[in-house]
Enzyme design. Structure first.
Site, PDB file in Angstrom:
ATOM      1  N   TYR A  89      -9.495 -26.494 -10.400  1.00 20.46           N
ATOM      2  CA  TYR A  89      -8.940 -26.150 -11.157  1.00 20.46           C
ATOM      3  C   TYR A  89      -7.714 -24.909 -10.342  1.00 20.46           C
ATOM      4  O   TYR A  89      -8.662 -23.849 -11.053  1.00 20.46           O
ATOM      5  CB  TYR A  89      -8.646 -26.512 -12.571  1.00 20.46           C
ATOM      6  CG  TYR A  89      -9.083 -27.446 -12.937  1.00 20.46           C
ATOM      7  CD1 TYR A  89      -9.653 -28.556 -12.148  1.00 20.46           C
ATOM      8  CD2 TYR A  89      -8.841 -28.274 -14.567  1.00 20.46           C
ATOM      9  CE1 TYR A  89      -9.463 -30.106 -12.901  1.00 20.46           C
ATOM     10  CE2 TYR A  89      -8.533 -29.697 -14.597  1.00 20.46           C
ATOM     11  CZ  TYR A  89      -8.876 -30.266 -14.696  1.00 20.46           C
ATOM     12  OH  TYR A  89      -9.272 -31.013 -15.116  1.00 20.46           O
ATOM     13  N   ARG A 136      -9.453 -36.005 -25.145  1.00 12.06           N
ATOM     14  CA  ARG A 136      -9.686 -36.806 -24.846  1.00 12.06           C
ATOM     15  C   ARG A 136     -10.966 -37.079 -23.802  1.00 12.06           C
ATOM     16  O   ARG A 136     -10.918 -36.343 -23.368  1.00 12.06           O
ATOM     17  CB  ARG A 136      -8.083 -38.096 -24.361  1.00 12.06           C
ATOM     18  CG  ARG A 136      -8.923 -39.499 -23.612  1.00 12.06           C
ATOM     19  CD  ARG A 136      -7.636 -39.775 -23.489  1.00 12.06           C
ATOM     20  NE  ARG A 136      -6.564 -39.956 -24.703  1.00 12.06           N
ATOM     21  CZ  ARG A 136      -5.327 -39.831 -24.586  1.00 12.06           C
ATOM     22  NH1 ARG A 136      -4.881 -39.368 -24.024  1.00 12.06           N
ATOM     23  NH2 ARG A 136      -4.384 -40.350 -26.068  1.00 12.06           N
ATOM     24  N   ARG A 177       3.722 -30.742 -11.437  1.00 11.34           N
ATOM     25  CA  ARG A 177       2.760 -31.286 -10.785  1.00 11.34           C
ATOM     26  C   ARG A 177       2.656 -32.502 -11.021  1.00 11.34           C
ATOM     27  O   ARG A 177       2.844 -33.917 -10.278  1.00 11.34           O
ATOM     28  CB  ARG A 177       1.399 -30.982 -11.030  1.00 11.34           C
ATOM     29  CG  ARG A 177      -0.022 -31.409 -10.379  1.00 11.34           C
ATOM     30  CD  ARG A 177      -1.449 -30.970 -11.129  1.00 11.34           C
ATOM     31  NE  ARG A 177      -1.612 -32.155 -12.685  1.00 11.34           N
ATOM     32  CZ  ARG A 177      -2.542 -31.393 -13.604  1.00 11.34           C
ATOM     33  NH1 ARG A 177      -2.759 -30.830 -12.874  1.00 11.34           N
ATOM     34  NH2 ARG A 177      -2.173 -32.344 -14.158  1.00 11.34           N
ATOM     35  N   HIS A 218      -3.217 -26.240 -12.011  1.00  7.32           N
ATOM     36  CA  HIS A 218      -2.975 -26.471 -13.691  1.00  7.32           C
ATOM     37  C   HIS A 218      -2.805 -25.436 -14.265  1.00  7.32           C
ATOM     38  O   HIS A 218      -2.018 -25.081 -15.480  1.00  7.32           O
ATOM     39  CB  HIS A 218      -4.190 -26.226 -14.088  1.00  7.32           C
ATOM     40  CG  HIS A 218      -4.988 -27.049 -15.155  1.00  7.32           C
ATOM     41  ND1 HIS A 218      -5.749 -26.077 -16.201  1.00  7.32           N
ATOM     42  CD2 HIS A 218      -4.771 -28.178 -15.734  1.00  7.32           C
ATOM     43  CE1 HIS A 218      -5.296 -27.067 -16.871  1.00  7.32           C
ATOM     44  NE2 HIS A 218      -4.949 -27.876 -17.330  1.00  7.32           N
ATOM     45  N   HIS A 270      -4.687 -26.658 -28.078  1.00 10.76           N
ATOM     46  CA  HIS A 270      -4.976 -26.191 -27.061  1.00 10.76           C
ATOM     47  C   HIS A 270      -4.613 -25.300 -26.489  1.00 10.76           C
ATOM     48  O   HIS A 270      -5.473 -25.187 -25.346  1.00 10.76           O
ATOM     49  CB  HIS A 270      -3.451 -27.661 -26.474  1.00 10.76           C
ATOM     50  CG  HIS A 270      -3.811 -27.394 -25.112  1.00 10.76           C
ATOM     51  ND1 HIS A 270      -3.071 -27.301 -24.595  1.00 10.76           N
ATOM     52  CD2 HIS A 270      -4.780 -28.714 -24.300  1.00 10.76           C
ATOM     53  CE1 HIS A 270      -3.570 -27.573 -22.764  1.00 10.76           C
ATOM     54  NE2 HIS A 270      -4.602 -28.565 -22.967  1.00 10.76           N
ATOM     55  N   ARG A 325     -12.627 -28.013 -23.435  1.00 13.18           N
ATOM     56  CA  ARG A 325     -13.683 -28.632 -22.768  1.00 13.18           C
ATOM     57  C   ARG A 325     -14.293 -28.335 -22.633  1.00 13.18           C
ATOM     58  O   ARG A 325     -14.627 -27.404 -21.469  1.00 13.18           O
ATOM     59  CB  ARG A 325     -12.584 -29.278 -21.544  1.00 13.18           C
ATOM     60  CG  ARG A 325     -11.249 -30.359 -21.984  1.00 13.18           C
ATOM     61  CD  ARG A 325     -11.336 -31.148 -20.568  1.00 13.18           C
ATOM     62  NE  ARG A 325     -10.478 -31.806 -21.104  1.00 13.18           N
ATOM     63  CZ  ARG A 325      -9.578 -33.108 -21.718  1.00 13.18           C
ATOM     64  NH1 ARG A 325     -10.963 -33.249 -21.870  1.00 13.18           N
ATOM     65  NH2 ARG A 325      -8.582 -33.887 -22.021  1.00 13.18           N
ATOM     66  N   ASN A 363      -7.590 -41.576 -12.047  1.00 11.85           N
ATOM     67  CA  ASN A 363      -5.980 -41.966 -12.617  1.00 11.85           C
ATOM     68  C   ASN A 363      -5.798 -42.897 -13.065  1.00 11.85           C
ATOM     69  O   ASN A 363      -5.449 -43.350 -14.020  1.00 11.85           O
ATOM     70  CB  ASN A 363      -5.221 -41.355 -11.692  1.00 11.85           C
ATOM     71  CG  ASN A 363      -5.501 -40.104 -11.620  1.00 11.85           C
ATOM     72  OD1 ASN A 363      -5.679 -39.195 -12.143  1.00 11.85           O
ATOM     73  ND2 ASN A 363      -4.672 -39.766 -10.801  1.00 11.85           N
TER      74      ASN A 363
END
Length: 685
Positions: free
Chosen positions: A455, A393, A556, A584, A423, A363, A49
Site C-alpha cells: 500500500y 470489515r 483511485r 492509498h 479510522h 487493521r 473485489n
C-alpha cells in the site's frame, strides 16, 4: 432532460463508479506489457473485489431497486459485471493460458483432465481428495445450507428405472490447494481441483448411468447488525455476529452455463435462494485463487524494488526519538523501509523517559510487531492505551484476537461506539522531558507492517507540541466512548478531525482559493484520494471550477464527481492510477498564491468518512518534507503509463497510447532512492 438525467450529469452513481475502478484492474490483467504473473494476480484481485462487492453493495442495490422501480442501478450493475466477466474470460482463455503454454506450463483451463493425466487424476483423487468429500443428496427432507463463497458441484444423476437424483459435492479448497501441478514426460500440467473431482464422480456415485455436473457458488451479505444498547460487551457481541456472517442473506447465486432452467429452479427453491441475484458465470468460480497458481519465475514478476533505508543522518549513537526532537521525518511506504515506524514503537517500549503511549489500530497485522511492542511497553511499566477498531470489515476477528492479547498484558483497550468507526491513524508517546514531552506519528494508512509492503502511504513523525497536544486531547475524548456532539468543547487549530472541524476546514481552504481567483491571484487545487463521494465537498469543487481554478484530482476508486462538464466542472481533471502497489495515500494541496498549504490524513471524501467516522488530517509544516510530498504528487500527476483519465462518461481513458513516458510508481521509487538523476531534476522544476 429528466430530473434523473440532470442528477446523473452532476454525480456519478457510487457503485457504478466502483465497477469502473474494478474494470481498470481488469485492464491491467489484459495489459501484455505487465509481467505475466502480475497479470494473473490482477485477475485474482478483480475476482476478490467483485466477491466483496456482491457481499456488501449488491444487497443494498437490490433493496433500493425493490423500493424504487425508477432506480436502475442494480440492473445497470449486473449488465456491467456481465460484460466485465466476458472480458475476464477472454483475457484468461485467449491471452494468459497461451502465455503460460509458451513458458512450458499446460494450464488445463476449460478442458477437464487430458488423456496423459487420467491415471494420475484417479490416483490423486483417492490419495489426497476423497477423504475431504461430503456429498449430499438434495430433497425436501434434506435441507442443505451452502456456505458463503464455497464452491460446490451440482451433480445430476440418471439412475436405473429412469430415476433422477441431484447431489451437491463440496470442493474442499479450505483444506486442499485449488491448483494441482504435476510433471509428465511431455511437460508440466496444472489442473483445477474440481476438475479432478469431476473426472472421478463415477467413483462417488457408482450406480449412476449418466452423470452431469455444474459448479455453483453462493455469496452472502456481509453486514453485521450491531446494537448500541443491548447491554452486551462489544467484543462478545461482535464475535456472535461474526459467527453468523457466513449464514447471512444470499445476495448471489453464481452458476456454470448449461444448467437447465428446471434444475436451476429446483436448486433455488430447495436452497432458499429466491431473493438472490442469479448470475450465469463461467465454468470456474473463486478465481481469486489464481494468485496461488503454482508458477514462479523472476522473469514473469515485477522486478524487485528493495525498500529504501530512511534514517538519514543517524548513527548508532543517535536514537530515533533524539532525531525527531530536531527535525520532522516522513516515511513513504512501501518505497521506504517501514523499519522506521517499527523502531518508533520499539524505542517507546524500552525508553525509560516514556510514561504513556496512545495509538489507534484499525487493521492489525496478523503477527503484528507493533502490537508486540505495545505489550512489552505495558509489561515494562508504561501506561499504554490502544483504540482497536473492531468494525474494520473482514478484519474483525483478527482485531478481536489482538485486543484480547494486549488487554491480558495490561494494555488499556478502547473500542469505539457501535455507530461510529475510528479510522484515524495516530500514535502518541508522552515522555518525562522538559522541552519535548510529546513525540508522535500521523499517517494516511493503517499501522500495519503487512499491508505497508504493497500500500502506498505517507507517515509523518513529529515532535510538534501543539499538534501532538491536540492528538492527546482527541485520545482523551475517544476514551469516553461517546459520539461527538455539538456541545463537545474540543478545539482543534492544527488537526482536521471529522465530526468536529474537518469538512469546515476543507471548505474554508477551497473558499480561500475562490477568493484568490476573484482577486486575480494564483490558485490551484490538487487532491489525491481513494474515494470521492460526499456531495457538499464535490459541490464546493464545482464552485471552485466555475471560479476558474484549475483542479487536479487523483482518485483511485469511487468517484462521483463528473469532470469536464461546461458550466460545472470544465476546469476539473481526474486521473486514476493502478500499478504494482495499491494507491492509498490521501494528500490535499492548496496553492494559496504561491504559499502552498499541504495536508495528509486518513479521510477520504465519502459520506461515511465525513459524517460517521473519526478521521484525522494534518498539515505538513516542514518545508523540505512539504516539497518532497508535492514532488511525489507531481510525478503521479505526470504519469503517462499507468494513469488513465476518468472522463465525463466514467470511462477509463489512457493518458497516452505512445510508448515510453513516466510510470509514476517507478519514478517515485527512483526519486526517493536517488538512483536516477533525471527525477532529481524533475523535482527541481
Amino acid at each position: 432532460m429528466t430530473a434523473h438525467d440532470m442528477d446523473a450529469l452532476r454525480y456519478f452513481n457510487r457503485d457504478i463508479s466502483w465497477l469502473s475502478f474494478n474494470e481498470r484492474v481488469l485492464m491491467e490483467a489484459g495489459n501484455e506489457a505487465v509481467p505475466l504473473m502480475e497479470r494473473i494476480r490482477f485477475l485474482s484481485i478483480y475476482s476478490s473485489n467483485l466477491d466483496e462487492f456482491y457481499r456488501v453493495r449488491m444487497p443494498y442495490l437490490q433493496k433500493i431497486s425493490m423500493q424504487d422501480a425508477s432506480n436502475n442501478a442494480y440492473q445497470q450493475a449486473e449488465e456491467i459485471v456481465d460484460r466485465q466477466q466476458n472480458e475476464y474470460g477472454r483475457i484468461l482463455g485467449q491471452s494468459i493460458v497461451p502465455a503460460l503454454s509458451r513458458l512450458g506450463y499446460h494450464f488445463c483451463y476449460k478442458e477437464g483432465i487430458p488423456a496423459p493425466l487420467r491415471t494420475f487424476a484417479t490416483h490423486y483423487f483417492y490419495t489426497r481428495i476423497a477423504g475431504f468429500l461430503q456429498p449430499v443428496y438434495l430433497n425436501e427432507k434434506n435441507i442443505f445450507f451452502p456456505e458463503n463463497n464455497q464452491i460446490y458441484l451440482v451433480v445430476i444423476l440418471q439412475l436405473p428405472q429412469d430415476r433422477e437424483k441431484i447431489a451437491l459435492v463440496n470442493i474442499p479448497t479450505p483444506n486442499l490447494d485449488r491448483f494441482v501441478k504435476t510433471k509428465q514426460p511431455d511437460g508440466e500440467y496444472i489442473v483445477f481441483l474440481e476438475d479432478i473431482i469431476r473426472y472421478n464422480l463415477d467413483h462417488i456415485f457408482p450406480d449412476a448411468l449418466n452423470i452431469a455436473s455444474y459448479s455453483i457458488k453462493v455469496t452472502r451479505d456481509a453486514e453485521l447488525d450491531l446494537l448500541d444498547d443491548d447491554g452486551e460487551e462489544v467484543t462478545d457481541q461482535m464475535e456472535k455476529q461474526l459467527s453468523k456472517r457466513d449464514y447471512g442473506f444470499a445476495s448471489r447465486l453464481l452458476h456454470e452455463p448449461g444448467l437447465s432452467l428446471r434444475h436451476l429452479q429446483y436448486i433455488i427453491n430447495l436452497l432458499e435462494l429466491k431473493k438472490a441475484s442469479v448470475v450465469e458465470g463461467g465454468r470456474y468460480h473463486n478465481l481469486k485463487d489464481l494468485s496461488s497458481l503454482p508458477v514462479a519465475s523472476p522473469s514473469i514478476s515485477y522486478p524487485d524494488w528493495p525498500a529504501v533505508q530512511h534514517l538519514d543522518g543517524m548513527d548508532e549513537q543517535t536514537t530515533l526519538f533524539q532525531a525527531l526532537t530536531k527535525k520532522d521525518m516522513m516515511v513513504h511506504a512501501p518505497y521506504q523501509t517501514y523499519d522506521t515506524i517499527l523502531r518508533f514503537f520499539n524505542e517507546a517500549a524500552i525508553d525509560r523517559s516514556v510514561q504513556e503511549i496512545f495509538t489507534t489500530m484499525y487493521r492489525v497485522a496478523h503477527d503484528s510487531k507493533i502490537a508486540h511492542a505495545l505489550i512489552s511497553a505495558a509489561k515494562n511499566g508504561k501506561k499504554v492505551t490502544v483504540l482497536v477498531e473492531l468494525k474494520a470489515r473482514f478484519d474483525e476477528a483478527n482485531n478481536i484476537r489482538w485486543a484480547k492479547k494486549m488487554k491480558s498484558a495490561g494494555v488499556k483497550i478502547i473500542h469505539s461506539v457501535n455507530a461510529l468507526k475510528v479510522h484515524a491513524k495516530l500514535a502518541l508517546v508522552k515522555r518525562k522531558h522538559e522541552t519535548h514531552a510529546y513525540l508522535g506519528l500521523l499517517a494516511t494508512g493503517n499501522l500495519n507492517e503487512g499491508t505497508a509492503r504493497f500500500y502506498t502511504d505517507h507517515i509523518l513523525l513529529t515532535a510538534h507540541p501543539q499538534m501532538l497536544g491536540e492528538t492527546e486531547l482527541l485520545f482523551g475524548f475517544l476514551s469516553k466512548k461517546k459520539k461527538p456532539e455539538k456541545t463537545d468543547a474540543l478545539s482543534f487549530e492544527h488537526l482536521l478531525v471529522a465530526q468536529f472541524n474537518l469538512q469546515k476546514k476543507f471548505i474554508e481552504l477551497i473558499d480561500r482559493e475562490i477568493d484568490n481567483a476573484r482577486k486575480g491571484l494564483r490558485t490551484g487545487i490538487t487532491i489525491k484520494l481513494n474515494n470521492l463521494e460526499e456531495e457538499v465537498l464535490i459541490d464546493k469543487l464545482y464552485e471552485a471550477s466555475n471560479a476558474g481554478i484549475e483542479i487536479n484530482l487523483i482518485v483511485r476508486s469511487i468517484c462521483r464527481l463528473v469532470p469536464g462538464v461546461p458550466g460545472q466542472s470544465e476546469n476539473i481533471r481526474i486521473k486514476r492510477i493502478v500499478d504494482r502497489y495499491l494507491e492509498h495515500g490521501r494528500v490535499f494541496i492548496f496553492h494559496n498564491n504561491g504559499q502552498p498549504e499541504v495536508f495528509m490524513g486518513s479521510a477520504d471524501w465519502m459520506n461515511r468518512n465525513i459524517y460517521r467516522r473519526i478521521e484525522v488530517c494534518f498539515p505538513i509544516y516542514d518545508e523540505q518534507l512539504k516539497k518532497q510530498l508535492t514532488d511525489i504528487i507531481a510525478l503521479q500527476w505526470d504519469d503517462t503509463v499507468q494513469a488513465v483519465w476518468i472522463d465525463s462518461e466514467l470511462r477509463n481513458v489512457p493518458v497516452t497510447t505512445l510508448p515510453g513516458g513516466i510510470r509514476s510508481q517507478e519514478a517515485i521509487y527512483q526519486h526517493l532512492s536517488g538512483t536516477v538523476e533525471k527525477f532529481k531534476r524533475h523535482s527541481e522544476k
